[in-house]
Design an enzyme around this catalytic site. Structure first.
Site: not given
Length: 170
Positions: A36-38
Site C-alpha cells: 500500500s506504500c508509494i
C-alpha cells in the site's frame, strides 16, 4: 602501456519505509516491497538529480512531530521534503518531474467507504504534487499486488517489478 578507463562503481541506494534518499548518476534508487506504500521519485532532468521517498501513510496531521522527524513517511510531507533535499543540491523546482508506483490494496477486508490505505496514499501523493506544481509523468498504482522499483537518474526510467509479471518501464 595500456590505458584503462576509469569506471565508477554503481551503487543501488535502497530507500526504507518512511525514508528519503537523493542520488545522481550512475547510482540507482530502489524501493523494495511496496504494497500500500508509494515509491515516489522526483527528478530534475536538466541537472541530473533524483530523489525517492518510501511513503507509508497519506497525512501527517494528528501524528504529532513524526512528519517533521521523518517527512518521507507521509505523502503530504514527503513531496516537500524531497523538493527541499533536491534544491539543496542544486536541482531547480521548476524542472522537477515525478513518477510513482505502489498504492495496492493488499487485503480484501480493507475498508471501501473511505478507500483503502493504498488508494488514500495515491490520492494524497497526487494532491501534494499538484499543490507543489510538479507534473506526474508516469505512474503504476493500485491493483492487488506489491511491487519493487528501481529508478535511474541517468535514464530517468523507473523499472517496476511485480511477482509473476514481466518488469515494466515508465
Amino acid at each position: 602501456m595500456s590505458v584503462h578507463p576509469i569506471t565508477a562503481e554503481i551503487q543501488t541506494l535502497t530507500v526504507g519505509m518512511g525514508e528519503i534518499c537523493v542520488a545522481r548518476k550512475p547510482d540507482l534508487l530502489s524501493c523494495v516491497g511496496l504494497g500500500s506504500c508509494i515509491g515516489l521519485v522526483l527528478y530534475d532532468p536538466i541537472r541530473g538529480w533524483a530523489g525517492m521517498a518510501h511513503i507509508m501513510l497519506p497525512s501527517s496531521s494528528s501524528r504529532g512531530s513524526q512528519g517533521k522527524e521523518k517527512p518521507g513517511k507521509f505523502a503530504d510531507t514527503a513531496v516537500f521534503g524531497l523538493i527541499a533535499e533536491l534544491e539543496s543540491r542544486g536541482a531547480l523546482r521548476s524542472f522537477l518531474r515525478a513518477k510513482m508506483a505502489g498504492g495496492a490494496r493488499m487485503f480484501s477486508f480493507s475498508p471501501t467507504s473511505s478507500g483503502a490505505i493504498g488508494e488514500q496514499n495515491v490520492t494524497a501523493t497526487r494532491e501534494a504534487l499538484r499543490i507543489a506544481g510538479i507534473r506526474l509523468e508516469g505512474e503504476e498504482t493500485g491493483g492487488t499486488k506489491g511491487r519493487s522499483i528501481v529508478f535511474s537518474p541517468e535514464t530517468f526510467l523507473m523499472e517496476i517489478r511485480c511477482v509473476g509479471q514481466e518488469s515494466r518501464l515508465i
